[in-house]
Design an enzyme around this catalytic site. Structure first.
Site, PDB file in Angstrom:
ATOM      1  N   SER A  99      -1.535  -9.550  -0.124  1.00  0.00           N
ATOM      2  CA  SER A  99      -2.601 -10.286   0.558  1.00  0.00           C
ATOM      3  C   SER A  99      -2.909  -9.713   1.941  1.00  0.00           C
ATOM      4  O   SER A  99      -4.034  -9.842   2.434  1.00  0.00           O
ATOM      5  CB  SER A  99      -2.201 -11.763   0.683  1.00  0.00           C
ATOM      6  OG  SER A  99      -0.982 -11.892   1.414  1.00  0.00           O
ATOM      7  N   ASP A 272      -2.535 -17.969  10.623  1.00  0.00           N
ATOM      8  CA  ASP A 272      -1.493 -18.664   9.864  1.00  0.00           C
ATOM      9  C   ASP A 272      -0.108 -18.103  10.124  1.00  0.00           C
ATOM     10  O   ASP A 272       0.855 -18.472   9.448  1.00  0.00           O
ATOM     11  CB  ASP A 272      -1.793 -18.595   8.362  1.00  0.00           C
ATOM     12  CG  ASP A 272      -1.966 -17.166   7.883  1.00  0.00           C
ATOM     13  OD1 ASP A 272      -1.814 -16.234   8.705  1.00  0.00           O
ATOM     14  OD2 ASP A 272      -2.275 -16.972   6.693  1.00  0.00           O
ATOM     15  N   HIS A 275      -1.171 -13.434   8.389  1.00  0.00           N
ATOM     16  CA  HIS A 275      -2.269 -12.478   8.267  1.00  0.00           C
ATOM     17  C   HIS A 275      -2.888 -12.194   9.634  1.00  0.00           C
ATOM     18  O   HIS A 275      -2.712 -12.958  10.590  1.00  0.00           O
ATOM     19  CB  HIS A 275      -3.327 -13.025   7.297  1.00  0.00           C
ATOM     20  CG  HIS A 275      -2.793 -13.255   5.925  1.00  0.00           C
ATOM     21  ND1 HIS A 275      -2.316 -14.490   5.514  1.00  0.00           N
ATOM     22  CD2 HIS A 275      -2.646 -12.421   4.865  1.00  0.00           C
ATOM     23  CE1 HIS A 275      -1.908 -14.414   4.260  1.00  0.00           C
ATOM     24  NE2 HIS A 275      -2.100 -13.161   3.838  1.00  0.00           N
TER      25      HIS A 275
END
Length: 721
Positions: A99, A272, A275
């Site tokens: 991700s 968060d 990221h």
């Protein structure tokens, strides 16, 4: 008795322009050695510098190590891709990983995306993404691979069979392995083992001109991460990064260390805790674009990943000629240096004039020519190295208080070095030039060539030699301001004082040694020569040293007017004739050798009919050319009269007033009478009949008479009346 200087005084004396230039040269050499060491230690590839290291500067702008980061706007990016597409090349970026790599892909697409581009999800997996821009022949893909597994290795092998493999592959993963490993060290070993399976396909892709970047894992903000990622700590991330760096150091992949540094500097802005925020994503995007586009855009500002331009034929020929000049100059320098060590003198030759009695031509020797060309070659090479290569590492300029005040302090420091008053004096006699404009041009060229400075202001008296249109035109053309100080020598006090000191010295030397007066110019030159080598300021520096930066040699000066012996070569004497000729020393040259000696008589013994000769140390004989009284012409107002003095008898007056020149005689007598009446020289009284006034010669009409002759003339007028 002069007291010994203190240590502070000695230090102050050393702060001058000469030592400043030496310090600057040493600093340049030191910087060159330092940068050469960095190139040997870290390599000279600026792309490696871009991807390996850097830091934040000014308003959180990223500065790569050793090179400049060009900021690509959307317009610049499309211009680069359009340029690549124009030459038939396709641009294919692939982001493969977890991700975090997906976030990087989205930031890259956000910078590229236009209205005519399409972004779609392939049908085979919902995690894969693709962006296509047919106008730019651009394809950007994202491949979802959260683990280093056999499927990822197979994906790399599949790219090998394509006709055109991806241009750039950005890979990276490890977050999901840390999340599911629960801190197991066995997972780290398995991670390293799977990475080794990627080495072979990475090397094959590199052979096909693909660039593979492995992005290291960024640190996390433990205060913001959710409970789902509680096992992800910065200690585990460092262990995974060390394993990836160790394995991939043996492959052709580039380890993207700077991506981790970019994230570390702004980890607090992460939304968060896992990221990247928008600003670090922008920095990573700029790094990718600089790596890919700079070599195509041909930036010449020290940008990263910019290869040097190829040299043209003209540049190669010019460099070759200048290199030959440098080699010749070094050989000539060593030749002179060896002769000095052996105590031999280097012969200098002067081109003599074909006109008898004229001064020799002042021409430079070959050593001066090659020295000037070599100096120019070194300066050109220095600027080429600084401006056109990455030898001296460059950085982007960002405003800060520190970077603002450093140049200001630098300029003020230079001002302290280069504002000293040298008091160096140069005498140029006006009769050595045809006109004062030529004198001025020589002085201007002297200041420009010897000191590298330009004249700003010229302050002069109100003499006729200064106030002429040729001089004013020349000064106006050169942009030099002319300041006149008429009738106020106080405004030009230093020059007036120096003039008086020099003339008093010259007069004393001429009188002491009983030297003929026509050598006054040589005496003035000698006075100035000695004065320039004497100390006047508190730094104990002579004007010569302040002007040239060199200590003068004081072993050769002799007393002005002393007897000197000139060696006579065998070609100019017979066997039993003397080997030397008695001369008289009258001056020096600026190059610290005895200039000329005069062969002739003293002032009281001089024969006016015999011209003097000046014999230089080279043996050249020159007719005297400085203030020769025999060359002076009588004023034009006397050209129409004859000035012959003849003997007369008692009837001489009658012949004068009745002869063919009677009108001239009468006019001359009348002029003298008018002058005496105006000046009230005497009072006219009746003539005494008992006294006779006589004379022994006629009175020329062109002579100024003394008081006795005036009385005789008055008597003649009274007689005539």
């Amino acid at each position: 008795m002069i007291s010994e200087k203190s240590s502070i005084e000695k230090i102050i004396e050393e702060i001058n322009s000469t030592n400043a230039k030496k310090v600057a040269a040493l600093l340049v050499i030191a910087f060159a050695c330092y940068h050469e060491f960095l190139h040997i230690r870290y390599g000279s590839n600026s792309c490696s510098w871009l991807l390996s290291d850097g830091r934040y500067k000014g308003d959180k702008q990223w500065q790569p190590y050793g090179c400049m980061l060009h900021h690509y706007s959307k317009i610049d990016t499309r211009r680069c891709l359009r340029y690549i597409a124009y030459y038939g090349k396709n641009t294919h970026f692939v982001f493969i990983g977890d991700s975090r790599i997906k976030t990087l892909y989205e930031g890259f697409i956000g910078h590229l995306k236009q209205d005519d581009a399409t972004t779609a999800k392939p049908e085979n997996t919902e995690h894969n993404l693709i962006h296509i821009d047919r106008t730019l022949k651009l394809t950007v893909e994202f491949k979802w691979f959260p683990y280093i597994s056999k499927s990822m290795v197979d994906q790399f092998r599949n790219w090998l069979v394509l006709e055109k493999p991806p241009s750039v592959i950005v890979a990276g993963c490890g977050l999901w392995s840390i999340k599911t490993s629960n801190g197991s060290e066995a997972i780290i070993q398995e991670y390293s083992l799977n990475l080794t399976r990627l080495v072979q396909p990475i090397d094959h892709l590199r052979e096909r001109k693909s660039t593979i970047l492995w992005a290291l894992q960024e640190p996390v903000n433990t205060n913001k991460i959710s409970s789902e990622y509680q096992m992800v700590t910065n200690e585990y991330i460092d262990l995974y990064n060390e394993a990836a760096a160790e394995v991939l150091s043996y492959s052709s992949a580039e380890v993207w260390w700077s991506a981790r540094l970019v994230a570390s500097g702004m980890v607090s802005e992460s939304p968060d805790g896992i990221h990247l925020a928008s600003r670090p994503l922008q920095h990573d995007t700029q790094i990718l674009l600089n790596m890919y586009c700079n070599d195509y855009m041909n930036f010449n500002d020290g940008s990263c990943c910019s290869s040097a331009e190829s040299y043209t034929i003209l540049q190669l020929v010019t460099f070759s000629i200048l290199a030959v000049c440098v080699v010749v100059m070094v050989i000539m320098f060593l030749y002179r240096w060896l002769h000095q060590l052996k105590g031999r003198s280097v012969q200098e030759y002067i081109l003599l004039s074909e006109v008898e009695g004229a001064a020799p031509h002042e021409v430079g020797d070959h050593y001066t020519l090659f020295k000037a060309l070599s100096t120019m070659a070194i300066i050109m090479a220095y600027f080429i190295i600084c401006d056109r290569t990455n030898f001296f590492m460059k950085e982007n300029k960002y405003y800060s208080e520190f970077s603002f005040w450093i140049p200001v302090g630098y300029v003020f420091t230079l001002g302290f070095f280069f504002t000293e008053n040298s008091k160096y004096t140069k005498v140029l006699h006006p009769d050595q030039m045809n006109e004062w404009k030529g004198w001025m041009q020589e002085f201007d060229a002297l200041v420009t060539n010897q000191q590298g400075k330009s004249m700003k202001v010229l302050r002069v008296g109100r003499g006729a030699e200064f106030l002429n249109e040729n001089l004013k035109t020349y000064l106006k053309k050169k942009g030099i301001r002319l300041e006149e100080a008429p009738y106020t020598p106080q405004q030009n006090r230093k020059i007036e004082r120096d003039n008086r000191t020099i003339m008093e010295s010259a007069r004393s030397m001429l009188a002491k040694k009983n030297v003929p007066l026509f050598l006054w110019a040589e005496a003035v030159n000698t006075a100035v020569y000695v004065r320039n080598r004497a100390c006047f300021n508190r730094k104990k520096l002579s004007p010569y040293e302040s002007w040239t930066g060199k200590r003068p040699k004081l072993s050769h000066p002799k007393i002005f007017g002393v007897e000197a012996f000139k060696h006579m070569p065998d070609q100019f004497r017979r066997k039993l004739e003397s080997k030397s000729k008695i001369m008289t020393l009258v001056g020096y040259q600026d190059h610290e050798i005895i200039d000329c000696m005069i062969q002739g008589l003293r002032r009281e013994e001089q024969d006016a009919n015999e011209p003097n000769e000046i014999i230089t140390t080279e043996g050249t004989t020159l007719k005297e050319r400085l203030r020769d009284r025999k060359k002076l012409k009588k004023p034009l107002r006397y050209e129409e009269f004859e000035a012959n003095v003849v003997g007369c008898e008692s009837n001489c007056y009658q012949q004068a007033v009745t002869g063919p020149d009677s009108e001239k005689w009468r006019r001359a007598i009348q002029e003298e009478l008018e002058v005496h009446e105006k000046n009230e020289t005497w009072t006219i009284v009746p003539r005494n009949e008992t006294k006779v006034i006589g004379f022994s010669r006629s009175i020329p009409p062109v002579q100024r008479l003394n008081s006795r002759q005036d009385c005789v003339q008055e008597g003649l007028i009274n007689n005539m009346e």
